[in-house]
Design a protein around this motif. Structure first.
Motif, short mmCIF file in Angstrom:
data_model
loop_
_atom_site.label_atom_id
_atom_site.label_comp_id
_atom_site.label_asym_id
_atom_site.label_seq_id
_atom_site.Cartn_x
_atom_site.Cartn_y
_atom_site.Cartn_z
N CYS A 85 -18.22 37.94 65.76
CA CYS A 85 -18.92 37.23 66.64
C CYS A 85 -20.01 36.43 66.02
O CYS A 85 -20.50 36.80 65.04
CB CYS A 85 -19.87 38.10 67.68
SG CYS A 85 -18.58 39.11 68.64
N ALA A 86 -20.02 34.91 66.44
CA ALA A 86 -20.92 34.17 65.36
C ALA A 86 -22.35 34.50 65.23
O ALA A 86 -22.76 34.16 64.21
CB ALA A 86 -20.70 32.54 66.07
N PHE A 87 -23.14 35.17 66.29
CA PHE A 87 -24.47 35.31 66.09
C PHE A 87 -24.82 36.70 65.65
O PHE A 87 -25.93 37.05 65.64
CB PHE A 87 -25.11 35.27 67.42
CG PHE A 87 -24.30 36.07 68.52
CD1 PHE A 87 -24.47 37.09 68.84
CD2 PHE A 87 -23.20 35.39 69.30
CE1 PHE A 87 -24.17 38.18 69.70
CE2 PHE A 87 -22.65 36.19 70.29
CZ PHE A 87 -22.87 37.46 70.44
N VAL B 136 -16.63 27.93 75.15
CA VAL B 136 -18.12 28.40 74.69
C VAL B 136 -17.82 29.86 74.11
O VAL B 136 -18.26 30.06 72.85
CB VAL B 136 -19.24 28.30 75.47
CG1 VAL B 136 -20.46 28.93 74.98
CG2 VAL B 136 -19.34 26.70 75.92
N ARG B 137 -17.31 30.84 75.06
CA ARG B 137 -17.18 32.07 74.57
C ARG B 137 -16.27 32.21 73.38
O ARG B 137 -16.54 33.00 72.39
CB ARG B 137 -16.36 32.86 75.68
CG ARG B 137 -16.57 34.36 75.72
CD ARG B 137 -16.40 35.14 76.73
NE ARG B 137 -16.94 36.63 76.42
CZ ARG B 137 -15.72 37.63 75.95
NH1 ARG B 137 -14.81 37.24 76.12
NH2 ARG B 137 -16.15 38.75 75.89
N TYR C 204 -7.83 37.15 74.38
CA TYR C 204 -7.90 37.61 75.77
C TYR C 204 -9.07 36.95 76.37
O TYR C 204 -10.07 37.42 76.53
CB TYR C 204 -8.55 38.96 75.63
CG TYR C 204 -7.76 39.98 74.81
CD1 TYR C 204 -6.42 40.37 74.99
CD2 TYR C 204 -8.07 40.47 73.63
CE1 TYR C 204 -5.26 40.84 74.31
CE2 TYR C 204 -7.31 41.27 72.82
CZ TYR C 204 -5.78 41.44 73.25
OH TYR C 204 -5.01 42.38 72.37
N PRO C 205 -8.67 35.65 76.95
CA PRO C 205 -9.36 34.89 77.61
C PRO C 205 -10.07 35.29 78.89
O PRO C 205 -9.76 36.54 79.28
CB PRO C 205 -8.62 33.80 77.98
CG PRO C 205 -7.18 33.92 78.02
CD PRO C 205 -7.17 35.18 77.18
N VAL D 175 -17.30 34.50 70.56
CA VAL D 175 -16.58 35.80 70.51
C VAL D 175 -15.28 35.54 70.16
O VAL D 175 -14.17 34.98 71.22
CB VAL D 175 -16.70 36.71 71.85
CG1 VAL D 175 -16.31 37.77 71.60
CG2 VAL D 175 -18.21 36.69 72.24
N PRO D 176 -14.66 35.28 68.77
CA PRO D 176 -13.46 34.61 68.64
C PRO D 176 -12.31 35.62 69.45
O PRO D 176 -11.25 34.93 69.76
CB PRO D 176 -13.18 34.69 67.02
CG PRO D 176 -14.67 34.89 66.63
CD PRO D 176 -15.57 35.78 67.71
#
Ligand code: SAH
Length: 359
Positions: free
Chosen positions: A129-131, A236-237, A247-248, A241-242
């Motif tokens: 996760c990016a953050f 955005v998600r 799993y959209p 959260v790649p």
């Protein structure tokens, strides 16, 4: 070599039987580890010396070695560093709360407050996760169930406090380490284990949809499920959260509907609020569309900035406003006020390389 921590009754019974010892010895051993949380063989007092000697040649008692204790902020959470047998470091967090006013569930109200241990489930994390600090370093390995539950035992012993709650919100993605997480959950909630009330154990996931369903079924919906939402907009998600690409939201939400409606289980969403990124009106609307039919509770956690993700935390006023907007739509929202001082934010700050440096 295997460890007693992480073992289940069947395994301890066959270990004891293999030594030609009666079955009640297995019950005693379980009691010493999971109820009394012994960390050395010589702390076990009602077993013959000879028996201990035999057993200790067969199995190790503990999976971890003690690390240090470090308090980040006065009155805030305490971080604990542990070392695995193969020389890696991991962190766990203890947060003490005097009152339970932000949690209306009856089970949460404990005389004298709550002592929550936040456990790690992996060394590093593959979700990236990016953050989140945990995914920044490299992934080393899964933790064993013994390494997971021993974090709880050790923190209880070191602090002398009675641990009341456990959250799987430390380093790692619990459902990416499915078997060990499931086993650890059983050890924590079964009467022969730590015997925590199941509603005092929370597993948090970034949203590995098929595993969520499998997990809820495997634990019979007994423990609490928390899902890291972070955005109601797929684009955005996915940037945060790649795993959302795989799993959209549509899949995630329909799995959660099933859990909520068919299995009658509550869901909590974690929402890390980042200034000018996921704090728009559109998100408020989107979150409400997702959360309302689920009657899900939302924990808003102001972003705790890390160097690798140069975005800002919302101002306290902006965070408050965001929550108010959600509440106006009839949602149950909790704002984790003090960034870095609260368990959720503190848990997101666990990273592998930092643990190494401090060691
Ligand atoms: N992998 C699981 C368990 C880790 S929990 C999961 O994603 O749910 C980690 C929680 O810490 C996430 O819900 C996230 O909200 C929070 N978190 C991680 N990094 C953070 C940060 N920099 N600031 C605030 N919260 C953070």
């Amino acid at each position: 070599m295997k460890t007693l921590y992480g073992s289940i009754p069947d395994e301890i019974e066959s270990l004891v039987a293999g030594q030609g010892l009666p079955k009640y010895r297995a019950v005693q051993l379980l009691d010493w580890i999971y109820k009394k949380n012994v960390l050395a063989w010589d702390e076990i007092r009602n077993l013959p010396k000879e028996m201990i000697q035999k057993l200790s040649g067969e199995i190790r008692l503990t999976a971890l070695e003690p690390g240090e204790e470090k308090k980040a902020v006065a009155g805030g959470p305490t971080k604990f560093l542990f070392k695995t047998a193969d020389g890696h470091f991991l962190e766990s967090v203890l947060i003490s709360r005097q009152d339970s006013s932000d949690d209306e569930s009856e089970e949460a109200v404990v005389r004298g407050g709550r002592e929550t241990v936040c456990v790690s489930t992996q060394l590093g994390c593959k979700i990236q996760c990016a953050f989140c600090a945990s995914g920044q370093g490299k992934f080393t390995r899964n933790l064993t169930a013994g390494e997971i539950v021993e974090q709880v035992a050790r923190i209880g012993r070191v602090t002398g406090k009675k641990i009341t709650n456990v959250v799987f919100m430390g380093m790692g993605e619990p459902l990416d380490n499915f078997d060990a997480t499931l086993r650890a959950v059983h050890i924590l909630i079964e009467p022969w284990g730590f015997a925590f009330g199941a509603r005092r154990v929370t597993v948090s996931t970034s949203g590995i949809t098929p595993k969520i369903l499998e997990f809820v079924k495997a634990v019979d919906g007994r423990v609490r499920l928390s899902v890291s939402l972070h955005s109601s907009i797929d684009e955005v998600r996915s940037s945060l959260v790649p795993i959302n690409r795989r799993y959209p939201l549509k899949d995630l939400v329909s799995a959660l509907r099933k859990i909520n409606q068919d299995l009658k289980r509550d869901i909590t969403f974690e929402y890390t609020l980042i200034a000018d990124l996921n704090d728009s009106e559109e998100e408020v609307e989107g979150i409400s569309i997702i959360a309302k039919p689920l009657r899900a509770k939302i924990n808003v956690i102001p972003y705790n900035p890390i160097a690798e993700f140069p975005h800002k935390a919302p101002t306290p006023e902006a965070a408050e406003r965001f929550c108010e907007q959600l509440k106006r739509r009839g949602l149950h929202v909790t704002l984790r006020q003090t960034v870095g001082r609260d368990i959720d934010a503190a848990c997101g700050q666990l990273r592998l390389d930092r643990a190494r440096r401090t060691a």
